[in-house]
Design an enzyme around this catalytic site. Sequence first.
Site, mmCIF file in Angstrom:
data_model
loop_
_atom_site.group_PDB
_atom_site.id
_atom_site.type_symbol
_atom_site.label_atom_id
_atom_site.label_comp_id
_atom_site.label_asym_id
_atom_site.label_seq_id
_atom_site.Cartn_x
_atom_site.Cartn_y
_atom_site.Cartn_z
ATOM 1 N N GLU A 140 0.985 -0.837 0.146
ATOM 2 C CA GLU A 140 0.306 -0.206 -0.704
ATOM 3 C C GLU A 140 1.243 1.142 -0.379
ATOM 4 O O GLU A 140 1.555 1.399 1.029
ATOM 5 C CB GLU A 140 -0.825 -0.268 1.104
ATOM 6 C CG GLU A 140 -2.216 0.951 1.231
ATOM 7 C CD GLU A 140 -2.477 1.128 2.615
ATOM 8 O OE1 GLU A 140 -2.410 -0.195 3.312
ATOM 9 O OE2 GLU A 140 -3.523 1.927 1.670
ATOM 10 N N ASP A 168 -4.497 11.277 10.094
ATOM 11 C CA ASP A 168 -3.308 10.443 10.630
ATOM 12 C C ASP A 168 -2.696 11.097 11.386
ATOM 13 O O ASP A 168 -2.747 12.200 11.534
ATOM 14 C CB ASP A 168 -2.269 10.234 8.699
ATOM 15 C CG ASP A 168 -2.582 9.591 7.991
ATOM 16 O OD1 ASP A 168 -2.478 8.339 7.842
ATOM 17 O OD2 ASP A 168 -2.704 9.888 7.122
#
Lengths: 388, 253
Positions: free
Chosen positions: B44, B55
Amino acid sequence: MTTINQPGFFGEYGGQYVPETLVPVLAHLTQAMTDILETPSFKRELADYYTHYIGRPSPVYHAKRLTEYCGGAQIFFKRDELNHTGAHKINNCVGQLLLAKHMKKKRIIAETGAGQHGVATATVCALFGLPCVVYMGAKDIERQKPNVSRMRLLGATIVPVTAGQGTLKDAMNEAIRDWVANVDTTYYAIGTAAGPHPYPTLVRHFQSVIGQEVKTAFQSQFNALPDTLVACLGGGSNAIGLFAPFLEDSTVNLVGVEPEGAAPLAYGKPGVLHGNKTYLLQDDNGQIASTHSISAGLDYPGIGPEHSCLKDTGRVTYTTVTDSEALDAFQLCAQYEGIIPALEPAHALAHVLKLAPTLAQSHRLVMNLCGRGDKDLDAVANHLGWTA
Amino acid sequence: MRIATAFQTHKKCVIPFITANFPSREVFLDILYQLPEYGASMIEIGIPFSDPMADGPVIQATSFQAIHAGFSIGELLADIKKFRSQQPQIPVILMSYTNPVIQYGDTRFYTDAQSAGVDGVLLVDRATSAVPNYSPCVADIRLIAPTTSPDRFHAIHAQASGFLYYVSVTGVTGTQTPDPQVIATHLAELTPKRLPMVIGFGIQSVALATAMAALADGVVVGSSFLKPLLADSGSAVVQQQLQYIRAISESIA
């Protein structure tokens, strides 16, 4: 223009661009809005706080000396700087936190730029006995110190944000991260008419009291509508609050004023940030750009999505003023009217000073004086080179 | 097809996440080319964004570093195309926020991603306001969160392709430790499943990866894989982190 016929869109702008975790909580909030906002008991409660706690309605004041100085349109100020806590932000905070109470949320978080929304949130949290965490950019903490002290006194926890430029955008990122981690207990009180649906609609709902009061005051005083309305834009909550009740009144000119160094409507292009599609200052790779404004409250690379739509449809005219024009207006307002405006509405005033002389004396112009300037005195003194 | 094959051939998939061009374009490519040998069953790649709201500090820092060094999507897709010519089997998934994709042009993005040999795209903030997926050959990977109800799960499941990505914590990447029991309880409510499901966010050790893999078809390892490279991106640390992926792979295989 693409029109998406979904709730939460303004033309192609708005929407709900969020991580999956937030989807149920936004659905819950949207449902609470539908169920609660229009009930007589909620309206009664809100009206009571508006009247007895905030001090609404705020006056519509004829600024005669500045009118004379400009030699054109009659200049009126909507005095939202006279609200409790000194800005329009508290209209929204009382509304959202009442809603949060109905939703049984136990903890309140907020982002703040100039500190006005942080102070208003901390104030209402103190009033309702709720814990409050305010995310604020490290640069803004430095330039808006009086508001930081006020928040502390009111019992809020202030979390400095050093990521990015340490301004409003970065504070909002951090608030969203907190929210994602604490969705069950925490209500995120967004201070401007941006963010994912339903926030732009929710914030407009609570801020529309500004425009409604202007309408009522003009009806009773002049039996007429104002000719022009002017407001400054950071995320655009005071502007949408002033404009919303007049959007259908096509004779009323609506003017939004962005700071030259943070003007997505003037210099940006559509993109997605903080949960909504809107005009953004960004580079070709879609990275959000740095901004600069002397006003912490306007130092934001995005704008509420409804303003993006109103720009495209042409219903509102958007323009910019520079830091130094805002500083001049700040001083002029103090010296001619005995009112120290916040640096944010000083931007609106800077445009009024250009616009009013071009208009007939019969023309009535209302500017939203959305905050008072005590918080800005140190920053202004520095810029003007005053020494203690 | 590569995604389906990966799930068929591996009992459990190990999916390292790496931010594109972190710690530098050279080291990123070095890691990318070595990952298949170290037990990665898919890779990924994160397209860095200036405002990554889902995040935590590690992915934020890696993203800022890559952006600062001049990251662009066009260059990444060219690099993936080259990688694909040497590695025809391993699936490559792109993770991004919506804005970089729509500024590149969404139609153009999906077309170019497909021709570069990208197998799937995951847009973190797409939620309910979808970017149309213009290429049926690129899988539309969707997130499932701890807050996702069974009804919403069915709606997402009906639209998704490739696999589903279960967010193991209510929180941002790399900050909290997920609880396998809580996840198992939630996953039991989310049936039936047509697509494979992988688990990610907060998987910080071989032991945790092993526990998570028992609940799903694979695990994504991001922050804990990248964090040491923030301090030192020398070949010794790169080697150590590749061994970490190998250790996970050996433990869950």
